[in-house]
Design a protein around this motif. Structure first.
Motif, PDB file in Angstrom:
ATOM      1  N   ARG A 206      -2.545   8.143  18.420  1.00  0.00           N
ATOM      2  CA  ARG A 206      -1.972   7.304  17.341  1.00  0.00           C
ATOM      3  C   ARG A 206      -2.825   6.058  17.088  1.00  0.00           C
ATOM      4  NH1 ARG A 206       2.502   3.928  15.741  1.00  0.00           N
ATOM      5  NH2 ARG A 206       3.705   4.965  14.123  1.00  0.00           N
ATOM      6  N   CYS A 207      -4.117   6.269  16.943  1.00  0.00           N
ATOM      7  CA  CYS A 207      -5.080   5.165  16.847  1.00  0.00           C
ATOM      8  C   CYS A 207      -5.574   4.914  15.432  1.00  0.00           C
ATOM      9  CB  CYS A 207      -6.274   5.448  17.741  1.00  0.00           C
ATOM     10  SG  CYS A 207      -7.248   6.853  17.164  1.00  0.00           S
ATOM     11  N   ALA A 208      -5.129   5.708  14.485  1.00  0.00           N
ATOM     12  CA  ALA A 208      -5.614   5.571  13.109  1.00  0.00           C
ATOM     13  C   ALA A 208      -4.473   5.868  12.149  1.00  0.00           C
ATOM     14  CB  ALA A 208      -6.774   6.531  12.867  1.00  0.00           C
ATOM     15  N   TRP A 209      -4.615   5.372  10.921  1.00  0.00           N
ATOM     16  CA  TRP A 209      -3.597   5.642   9.908  1.00  0.00           C
ATOM     17  C   TRP A 209      -4.251   5.740   8.548  1.00  0.00           C
ATOM     18  CZ3 TRP A 209      -4.712   0.952  11.879  1.00  0.00           C
ATOM     19  CH2 TRP A 209      -4.903  -0.106  11.000  1.00  0.00           C
ATOM     20  N   ASP A 210      -3.500   6.341   7.640  1.00  0.00           N
ATOM     21  CA  ASP A 210      -3.961   6.420   6.253  1.00  0.00           C
ATOM     22  C   ASP A 210      -2.761   6.369   5.321  1.00  0.00           C
ATOM     23  OD1 ASP A 210      -2.856   9.002   6.382  1.00  0.00           O
ATOM     24  OD2 ASP A 210      -4.694  10.017   5.801  1.00  0.00           O
ATOM     25  N   TYR A 211      -3.062   6.296   4.047  1.00  0.00           N
ATOM     26  CA  TYR A 211      -2.053   6.287   2.988  1.00  0.00           C
ATOM     27  C   TYR A 211      -2.330   7.490   2.095  1.00  0.00           C
ATOM     28  CZ  TYR A 211      -0.990   1.619   4.594  1.00  0.00           C
ATOM     29  OH  TYR A 211      -0.616   0.556   5.367  1.00  0.00           O
ATOM     30  N   PRO A 212      -1.627   8.619   2.321  1.00  0.00           N
ATOM     31  CA  PRO A 212      -1.911   9.818   1.526  1.00  0.00           C
ATOM     32  C   PRO A 212      -1.565   9.656   0.048  1.00  0.00           C
ATOM     33  CG  PRO A 212      -0.053  10.188   3.011  1.00  0.00           C
ATOM     34  CD  PRO A 212      -0.626   8.847   3.357  1.00  0.00           C
ATOM     35  N   SER A 213      -0.596   8.780  -0.251  1.00  0.00           N
ATOM     36  CA  SER A 213      -0.204   8.507  -1.642  1.00  0.00           C
ATOM     37  C   SER A 213      -0.074   7.001  -1.834  1.00  0.00           C
ATOM     38  CB  SER A 213       1.130   9.195  -1.970  1.00  0.00           C
ATOM     39  OG  SER A 213       1.013  10.585  -1.818  1.00  0.00           O
ATOM     40  N   PRO A 214      -1.190   6.286  -1.824  1.00  0.00           N
ATOM     41  CA  PRO A 214      -1.108   4.821  -1.926  1.00  0.00           C
ATOM     42  C   PRO A 214      -0.571   4.377  -3.282  1.00  0.00           C
ATOM     43  CG  PRO A 214      -3.383   5.547  -2.105  1.00  0.00           C
ATOM     44  CD  PRO A 214      -2.561   6.766  -1.792  1.00  0.00           C
TER      45      PRO A 214
ATOM     46  N   LYS B 177       0.800  -1.238   0.000  1.00  0.00           N
ATOM     47  CA  LYS B 177       0.000   0.000   0.000  1.00  0.00           C
ATOM     48  C   LYS B 177       0.824   1.275   0.000  1.00  0.00           C
ATOM     49  CE  LYS B 177      -2.301  -1.697   3.583  1.00  0.00           C
ATOM     50  NZ  LYS B 177      -1.847  -3.060   3.670  1.00  0.00           N
ATOM     51  N   GLY B 178       2.069   1.225   0.468  1.00  0.00           N
ATOM     52  CA  GLY B 178       2.919   2.413   0.497  1.00  0.00           C
ATOM     53  C   GLY B 178       3.179   2.898   1.908  1.00  0.00           C
ATOM     54  N   ARG B 179       3.505   4.200   2.045  1.00  0.00           N
ATOM     55  CA  ARG B 179       3.846   4.789   3.338  1.00  0.00           C
ATOM     56  C   ARG B 179       2.597   5.302   4.046  1.00  0.00           C
ATOM     57  NH1 ARG B 179       7.965   4.907   5.921  1.00  0.00           N
ATOM     58  NH2 ARG B 179       9.285   4.603   4.107  1.00  0.00           N
ATOM     59  N   ALA B 180       2.451   4.886   5.302  1.00  0.00           N
ATOM     60  CA  ALA B 180       1.310   5.298   6.127  1.00  0.00           C
ATOM     61  C   ALA B 180       1.725   6.421   7.065  1.00  0.00           C
ATOM     62  CB  ALA B 180       0.802   4.121   6.948  1.00  0.00           C
ATOM     63  N   ARG B 181       0.766   7.274   7.366  1.00  0.00           N
ATOM     64  CA  ARG B 181       0.937   8.271   8.424  1.00  0.00           C
ATOM     65  C   ARG B 181      -0.132   7.990   9.473  1.00  0.00           C
ATOM     66  NH1 ARG B 181      -1.383  13.594   5.219  1.00  0.00           N
ATOM     67  NH2 ARG B 181      -3.417  12.662   4.807  1.00  0.00           N
ATOM     68  N   TYR B 182       0.073   8.526  10.677  1.00  0.00           N
ATOM     69  CA  TYR B 182      -0.789   8.188  11.815  1.00  0.00           C
ATOM     70  C   TYR B 182      -1.550   9.405  12.329  1.00  0.00           C
ATOM     71  CZ  TYR B 182       1.286   3.642  11.651  1.00  0.00           C
ATOM     72  OH  TYR B 182       1.659   2.407  11.223  1.00  0.00           O
ATOM     73  N   TRP B 183      -2.652   9.112  13.041  1.00  0.00           N
ATOM     74  CA  TRP B 183      -3.566  10.141  13.535  1.00  0.00           C
ATOM     75  C   TRP B 183      -3.975   9.848  14.969  1.00  0.00           C
ATOM     76  CZ3 TRP B 183      -4.407  14.249  10.450  1.00  0.00           C
ATOM     77  CH2 TRP B 183      -4.108  14.097   9.086  1.00  0.00           C
ATOM     78  N   THR B 184      -4.212  10.912  15.724  1.00  0.00           N
ATOM     79  CA  THR B 184      -4.833  10.853  17.043  1.00  0.00           C
ATOM     80  C   THR B 184      -6.259  11.366  16.875  1.00  0.00           C
ATOM     81  OG1 THR B 184      -2.768  11.137  18.244  1.00  0.00           O
ATOM     82  CG2 THR B 184      -4.776  11.842  19.380  1.00  0.00           C
ATOM     83  N   LEU B 185      -7.219  10.658  17.483  1.00  0.00           N
ATOM     84  CA  LEU B 185      -8.620  11.064  17.387  1.00  0.00           C
ATOM     85  C   LEU B 185      -9.114  11.574  18.744  1.00  0.00           C
ATOM     86  CD1 LEU B 185     -10.168   8.158  15.260  1.00  0.00           C
ATOM     87  CD2 LEU B 185      -9.179  10.306  14.481  1.00  0.00           C
TER      88      LEU B 185
ATOM     89  N   ARG C 185      -6.963   6.222  -0.932  1.00  0.00           N
ATOM     90  CA  ARG C 185      -6.748   7.660  -0.735  1.00  0.00           C
ATOM     91  C   ARG C 185      -8.004   8.252  -0.093  1.00  0.00           C
ATOM     92  NH1 ARG C 185      -4.875   8.716  -5.358  1.00  0.00           N
ATOM     93  NH2 ARG C 185      -2.690   8.842  -4.759  1.00  0.00           N
ATOM     94  N   ASN C 186      -7.823   9.113   0.876  1.00  0.00           N
ATOM     95  CA  ASN C 186      -8.918   9.765   1.612  1.00  0.00           C
ATOM     96  C   ASN C 186      -9.733   8.797   2.472  1.00  0.00           C
ATOM     97  OD1 ASN C 186      -8.286  12.361   0.603  1.00  0.00           O
ATOM     98  ND2 ASN C 186      -9.310  11.814  -1.310  1.00  0.00           N
ATOM     99  N   HIS C 187      -9.123   7.683   2.877  1.00  0.00           N
ATOM    100  CA  HIS C 187      -9.724   6.726   3.809  1.00  0.00           C
ATOM    101  C   HIS C 187      -8.763   6.533   4.982  1.00  0.00           C
ATOM    102  CE1 HIS C 187     -12.230   5.821   0.368  1.00  0.00           C
ATOM    103  NE2 HIS C 187     -12.980   5.032   1.120  1.00  0.00           N
TER     104      HIS C 187
END
Length: 157
Positions: free
Chosen positions: A92-100, A75-83, A108-110
């Motif tokens: 740091r409970c969520a992640w996404d792939y800004p450039s999958p 999938k590529g490089r993931a970044r992390y999020w705090t909710l 993208r956008n998930h």
């Protein structure tokens, strides 16, 4: 069990498959429902519980960037999020792939959310359990069969 067919995690493919969920995905944090969508995607990979990816615009919690990244060969490089929701903060409970990668461009956008960091997560009305271990973010539902990777001693296979 409503709308969740029996699946064997050992039958999931490698490289992983990406598919629409088709059932309602719900998440609660801080006593508030922060996700309710029928537009989620899931990634299916051999010996993993499915990882659910939720459209970012379906998440009503406040999202703040968190430290760190990780890399998935598929999938590529993931970044992390705090909710943040209600009085709760889930670091740091969520992640996404800004450039999958092209094969996973639909991600993208998930975002994906660790079930162990939330009050509750459901798929098709069925409560999920977190995938074992601290790294993988799959959601284990009662319809899954086979051995799910993630617990101590399973990282190498």
């Amino acid at each position: 069990m409503p709308d969740l067919p029996i699946e064997n995690v050992q039958d999931y493919p490698r490289p992983p498959a990406l598919e629409r969920v088709g059932a309602r995905v719900q998440v609660w944090l801080g006593g508030k429902e922060i996700v309710s969508t029928t537009d989620a995607l899931r990634v299916l990979e051999t010996h993993h519980a499915p990882t659910y990816y939720i459209p970012r615009d379906a998440v009503t919690a406040d999202m703040v960037p968190a430290r760190g990244t990780s890399f998935c060969e598929w999938k590529g490089r993931a970044r992390y999020w705090t909710l943040h929701a209600g009085d709760a903060v889930a670091p740091r409970c969520a992640w996404d792939y800004p450039s999958p990668t092209p094969s996973f461009a639909a991600l993208r956008n998930h975002i994906a959310i660790y079930a162990h960091s939330m009050d509750e997560c459901r798929v098709g009305g069925v409560e999920v359990e977190p995938q074992p271990g601290n790294f993988y973010g799959g959601w284990v539902t009662p319809n899954l069969r086979g051995r799910v990777k993630g617990a101590a001693g399973t990282e190498g296979w």
